[in-house]
Design a protein around this motif. Structure first.
Motif, PDB file in Angstrom:
ATOM      1  N   ILE A  10      27.653  15.415 -21.161  1.00 39.79           N
ATOM      2  CA  ILE A  10      27.459  14.048 -21.633  1.00 39.79           C
ATOM      3  C   ILE A  10      26.440  14.108 -22.721  1.00 39.79           C
ATOM      4  O   ILE A  10      25.149  14.442 -22.513  1.00 39.79           O
ATOM      5  CB  ILE A  10      26.888  13.125 -20.427  1.00 39.79           C
ATOM      6  CG1 ILE A  10      28.001  13.442 -19.165  1.00 39.79           C
ATOM      7  CG2 ILE A  10      26.828  11.558 -20.965  1.00 39.79           C
ATOM      8  CD1 ILE A  10      27.543  12.671 -18.143  1.00 39.79           C
ATOM      9  N   VAL A  11      26.952  13.474 -23.861  1.00 38.80           N
ATOM     10  CA  VAL A  11      25.879  13.568 -25.088  1.00 38.80           C
ATOM     11  C   VAL A  11      26.200  11.990 -25.645  1.00 38.80           C
ATOM     12  O   VAL A  11      27.053  11.273 -25.208  1.00 38.80           O
ATOM     13  CB  VAL A  11      26.343  14.439 -26.242  1.00 38.80           C
ATOM     14  CG1 VAL A  11      26.219  15.889 -25.577  1.00 38.80           C
ATOM     15  CG2 VAL A  11      27.814  14.427 -26.544  1.00 38.80           C
ATOM     16  N   ARG A  12      25.271  11.780 -26.616  1.00 38.96           N
ATOM     17  CA  ARG A  12      25.598  10.528 -27.409  1.00 38.96           C
ATOM     18  C   ARG A  12      26.563  10.593 -28.273  1.00 38.96           C
ATOM     19  O   ARG A  12      26.661  11.490 -29.229  1.00 38.96           O
ATOM     20  CB  ARG A  12      24.198  10.057 -27.989  1.00 38.96           C
ATOM     21  CG  ARG A  12      23.130   9.960 -26.864  1.00 38.96           C
ATOM     22  CD  ARG A  12      21.594   9.691 -27.588  1.00 38.96           C
ATOM     23  NE  ARG A  12      21.202  11.071 -27.874  1.00 38.96           N
ATOM     24  CZ  ARG A  12      20.111  11.705 -27.600  1.00 38.96           C
ATOM     25  NH1 ARG A  12      19.203  10.994 -26.831  1.00 38.96           N
ATOM     26  NH2 ARG A  12      19.804  12.895 -28.110  1.00 38.96           N
ATOM     27  N   ASP A  13      27.481   9.403 -28.285  1.00 35.21           N
ATOM     28  CA  ASP A  13      28.293   9.371 -29.597  1.00 35.21           C
ATOM     29  C   ASP A  13      27.635   8.746 -30.823  1.00 35.21           C
ATOM     30  O   ASP A  13      26.234   8.553 -30.853  1.00 35.21           O
ATOM     31  CB  ASP A  13      29.549   8.475 -29.215  1.00 35.21           C
ATOM     32  CG  ASP A  13      29.303   7.315 -28.824  1.00 35.21           C
ATOM     33  OD1 ASP A  13      28.074   6.717 -29.152  1.00 35.21           O
ATOM     34  OD2 ASP A  13      30.170   6.407 -28.606  1.00 35.21           O
ATOM     35  N   ALA A  14      28.295   8.626 -31.848  1.00 35.69           N
ATOM     36  CA  ALA A  14      27.836   8.066 -33.018  1.00 35.69           C
ATOM     37  C   ALA A  14      26.884   6.746 -32.844  1.00 35.69           C
ATOM     38  O   ALA A  14      26.020   6.556 -33.449  1.00 35.69           O
ATOM     39  CB  ALA A  14      28.708   7.884 -34.151  1.00 35.69           C
ATOM     40  N   GLN A  15      27.386   5.837 -32.043  1.00 35.48           N
ATOM     41  CA  GLN A  15      26.559   4.723 -31.656  1.00 35.48           C
ATOM     42  C   GLN A  15      25.502   4.685 -30.281  1.00 35.48           C
ATOM     43  O   GLN A  15      25.000   3.727 -30.059  1.00 35.48           O
ATOM     44  CB  GLN A  15      27.642   3.545 -31.215  1.00 35.48           C
ATOM     45  CG  GLN A  15      28.665   3.063 -32.144  1.00 35.48           C
ATOM     46  CD  GLN A  15      29.763   4.073 -32.538  1.00 35.48           C
ATOM     47  OE1 GLN A  15      30.255   4.847 -31.829  1.00 35.48           O
ATOM     48  NE2 GLN A  15      29.937   4.121 -34.069  1.00 35.48           N
ATOM     49  N   GLY A  16      25.476   6.105 -30.032  1.00 33.55           N
ATOM     50  CA  GLY A  16      24.301   6.238 -28.835  1.00 33.55           C
ATOM     51  C   GLY A  16      24.844   6.223 -27.577  1.00 33.55           C
ATOM     52  O   GLY A  16      24.225   6.192 -26.577  1.00 33.55           O
ATOM     53  N   LYS A  17      26.399   5.762 -27.309  1.00 33.26           N
ATOM     54  CA  LYS A  17      26.712   5.803 -26.034  1.00 33.26           C
ATOM     55  C   LYS A  17      27.051   6.827 -25.444  1.00 33.26           C
ATOM     56  O   LYS A  17      27.192   7.955 -25.976  1.00 33.26           O
ATOM     57  CB  LYS A  17      28.173   4.870 -26.181  1.00 33.26           C
ATOM     58  CG  LYS A  17      27.765   3.377 -26.481  1.00 33.26           C
ATOM     59  CD  LYS A  17      29.074   2.659 -26.534  1.00 33.26           C
ATOM     60  CE  LYS A  17      28.720   1.173 -27.061  1.00 33.26           C
ATOM     61  NZ  LYS A  17      29.835   0.203 -27.201  1.00 33.26           N
ATOM     62  N   PRO A  18      27.149   7.046 -24.050  1.00 30.44           N
ATOM     63  CA  PRO A  18      27.276   8.258 -23.304  1.00 30.44           C
ATOM     64  C   PRO A  18      28.753   8.732 -23.517  1.00 30.44           C
ATOM     65  O   PRO A  18      29.816   8.114 -22.804  1.00 30.44           O
ATOM     66  CB  PRO A  18      26.810   7.966 -21.863  1.00 30.44           C
ATOM     67  CG  PRO A  18      26.914   6.618 -21.742  1.00 30.44           C
ATOM     68  CD  PRO A  18      26.377   6.069 -23.337  1.00 30.44           C
ATOM     69  N   GLN A  19      28.821   9.854 -24.058  1.00 33.57           N
ATOM     70  CA  GLN A  19      30.279  10.520 -24.235  1.00 33.57           C
ATOM     71  C   GLN A  19      30.534  11.645 -23.351  1.00 33.57           C
ATOM     72  O   GLN A  19      29.712  12.687 -23.580  1.00 33.57           O
ATOM     73  CB  GLN A  19      30.451  10.669 -25.865  1.00 33.57           C
ATOM     74  CG  GLN A  19      31.614  11.228 -25.985  1.00 33.57           C
ATOM     75  CD  GLN A  19      32.942  10.690 -25.650  1.00 33.57           C
ATOM     76  OE1 GLN A  19      33.125   9.667 -26.142  1.00 33.57           O
ATOM     77  NE2 GLN A  19      33.752  11.237 -24.677  1.00 33.57           N
ATOM     78  N   PRO A  20      31.159  11.663 -22.255  1.00 32.51           N
ATOM     79  CA  PRO A  20      31.705  12.866 -21.730  1.00 32.51           C
ATOM     80  C   PRO A  20      32.405  13.589 -22.503  1.00 32.51           C
ATOM     81  O   PRO A  20      33.523  13.385 -23.176  1.00 32.51           O
ATOM     82  CB  PRO A  20      32.450  12.512 -20.287  1.00 32.51           C
ATOM     83  CG  PRO A  20      31.945  10.960 -20.435  1.00 32.51           C
ATOM     84  CD  PRO A  20      32.024  10.485 -21.714  1.00 32.51           C
ATOM     85  N   ILE A  21      32.228  15.178 -22.517  1.00 34.69           N
ATOM     86  CA  ILE A  21      32.992  16.041 -23.402  1.00 34.69           C
ATOM     87  C   ILE A  21      33.602  17.036 -21.841  1.00 34.69           C
ATOM     88  O   ILE A  21      32.517  17.515 -21.322  1.00 34.69           O
ATOM     89  CB  ILE A  21      32.464  16.732 -24.123  1.00 34.69           C
ATOM     90  CG1 ILE A  21      32.316  15.745 -25.410  1.00 34.69           C
ATOM     91  CG2 ILE A  21      33.455  17.957 -24.843  1.00 34.69           C
ATOM     92  CD1 ILE A  21      31.341  16.612 -26.867  1.00 34.69           C
TER      93      ILE A  21
END
Length: 514
Positions: free
Chosen positions: A446-457
């Motif tokens: 789980i990282v931050r996307d371009a808007q800072g929201k939690p993005q699971p990869i």
């Protein structure tokens, strides 16, 4: 837990190796791959045979002009001979600089500038980088194949030379997850305390039977583990090829008693433990290196063992401080385990505390920055003393991690401070839960996307069909997560120790590349 009172000894790599050979000359060292730096071994040797070859390599390094105090960068294929070459360098009284073969020419040139015209040993895998103009102008090159050709003919008898026990005698580097790696400087004394920690653990192993390991040979963990195991007289099996086919073949052939690797390798091999548990049936002791690991993975390997009471030892530590916090798991204890619970420090050697942003210790159960106290703390970042000093709080080292201590005094690890996402207490806790509950997952980050929201990869286990209904059922009880993005396991950017480079992924989001 009580540990035997081992006598403390500063660690000189060559002295430790030769003393081990004197005590246990015929103990075997096996490898799943040929060693280009020591072709005379084939895939096996003994302690005493290895010492003789190491001495020959040391003599040839001296003939090439390497002298006491020189820095010698070892930049080659990731195999056991990387460590053996470091032992040869230590015989000369020079300083091995252990560098991952993954690093590119720009990074190698920056590190070489810091080291001020070091020697650099390279092989076919690293030749394109080593010979690049930006690198070759900053180093004195030693081609490994030519070193070997000459070393086999060397019959001189140069005496061993020594650095002071508090001088820099070994250099590793940070993982580089946040940019250019930092060069971590160790002394014989700092490494000696780490081997004392490790030998305490090895004293708990019942029999001197085969230890198998896949650890990056440039990681600070490698020389501590191998030096300690040899001091105790254990036979060794180095695993270089981590593919499932090769791991299966190697473990079935050798049937090791103990197995250590990085957490992400255990995760990757867990499908083997599930489908073919007999591969790991001989293993009584598992050892996970320096990072957190989810309990489902540990449970799977414990179940695969044919031993009545196998043990999985989880170790949390950092290259700057060495092994720090440990916890032993059994089939029974792991059922109720909180995956964030790393365990406790080793009395008299290591401990942690939790502090707020002002550096003041917080109450039990309150989250904050994790600071470490270790007798084996490194000396500095080479040529970046201030960056090292910025993390030092008297005897304490700020780890860059975030967590808390519970009522039992155990450390709960939540995240790297730099990876914290405002809406989530612990990315790692969510990742662990998903890996434990969703068998089709090979990896989840789980990282931050371009808007800072939690993005699971996520990456999917080969041959498995994702159950997205179960995914959404599980995450519906969690803080908001974006729709998962699928990525091949091999496409996820990683360090030499298989840590995910989270900031690289976040950078790709900001650049619109993901």
């Amino acid at each position: 837990m009580e540990f035997p009172d081992n006598h403390y000894v500063p660690l000189n790599l060559y002295t430790n190796f030769t003393k081990a050979a004197e005590s246990n000359p015929d103990v075997k060292i096996y490898s799943d791959s040929l060693l280009p730096g020591f072709p005379e071994f084939g895939k096996e040797t003994t302690y005493v045979e290895a010492v003789e070859s190491i001495r020959k390599r040391a003599f040839q390094l001296i003939e090439l002009g390497v002298v006491k105090g020189d820095k010698v960068v070892i930049f080659k294929t990731s195999r056991f001979d990387t460590y053996l070459l470091a032992v040869a360098v230590s015989y000369v009284g020079a300083i091995p600089v252990m560098v991952s073969h993954h690093l590119d020419a720009h990074i190698i040139s920056v590190l070489s500038d810091r080291l001020e015209m070091p020697w650099l040993i390279f092989d076919e895998a690293t030749a394109s980088v080593a010979l690049a103009e930006v690198v070759s102008s900053r180093v004195k090159l030693i081609e490994l194949s030519r070193l070997v050709e000459k070393a086999l003919k060397a019959n001189q008898n140069y005496p061993q030379d020594f650095l002071d026990v508090d001088d820099i005698s070994y250099i590793t580097h940070t993982s580089g997850t946040t940019g250019i790696p930092k060069l971590i400087a160790h002394s014989a004394n700092s490494m000696g305390w780490r081997t004392k920690w490790q030998k305490n653990v090895f004293d708990l192993i019942e029999k001197k039977k085969l230890m198998a390991f896949h650890i990056s040979p440039v990681h600070s963990r490698f020389n501590i583990g191998i030096s300690s195991a040899m001091a105790k007289g254990f036979p060794l099996l180095n695993i270089s090829d981590t593919s499932e086919v090769s791991v299966e073949r190697t473990l079935e052939k050798f049937q090791p008693y103990a197995l250590e690797t990085h957490p992400n390798n255990f995760v990757r091999w867990s499908s083997l433990a599930k489908m073919k548990p007999s591969i790991f049936a001989s293993v009584k002791y598992y050892h996970s290196t320096f990072d957190a690991i989810n309990k489902g993975t540990m449970a799977r390997f414990l179940e695969a063992s044919s031993d009545k009471r196998p043990v999985f030892m989880q170790v949390y530590g950092q290259s700057e401080c060495g092994p720090m916090i440990y916890k032993f798991h059994t089939r029974d204890s792991i059922v109720a385990l909180d995956s964030r619970d790393m365990g406790v420090g080793m009395p008299g050697l290591t401990e942690v505390r939790i502090v707020n942003e002002a550096g003041k210790e917080v109450a039990t159960g309150e989250s904050g920055n994790i600071q470490m106290l270790s007798k084996g703390r490194a000396l500095t970042y080479y040529k970046e003393n201030q960056r090292f000093a910025d993390n030092v709080y008297d005897k304490w080292w700020d780890s860059g991690d975030y967590g808390q201590k519970n009522d039992a005094g155990n450390l709960l690890l939540f995240d790297r401070q730099i990876d914290l996402i405002e809406s989530i207490e612990s990315n790692l806790a969510i990742e662990d839960m998903l890996l434990d509950r969703l068998p089709f997952l090979d990896e989840v980050i789980i990282v931050r996307d371009a808007q800072g929201k939690p993005q699971p990869i996520v990456s999917i286990v080969a041959g498995e069909t994702p159950n997205w209904d179960l995914w959404w059922e599980l995450v519906s009880h969690m803080p908001f997560l974006n729709k998962p993005m699928i990525m091949s396991y091999d496409d996820i950017p990683r360090t030499a120790t298989m840590k995910v480079q989270r900031l690289v992924l976040e950078g790709r989001f900001k650049e619109g590349k993901l």
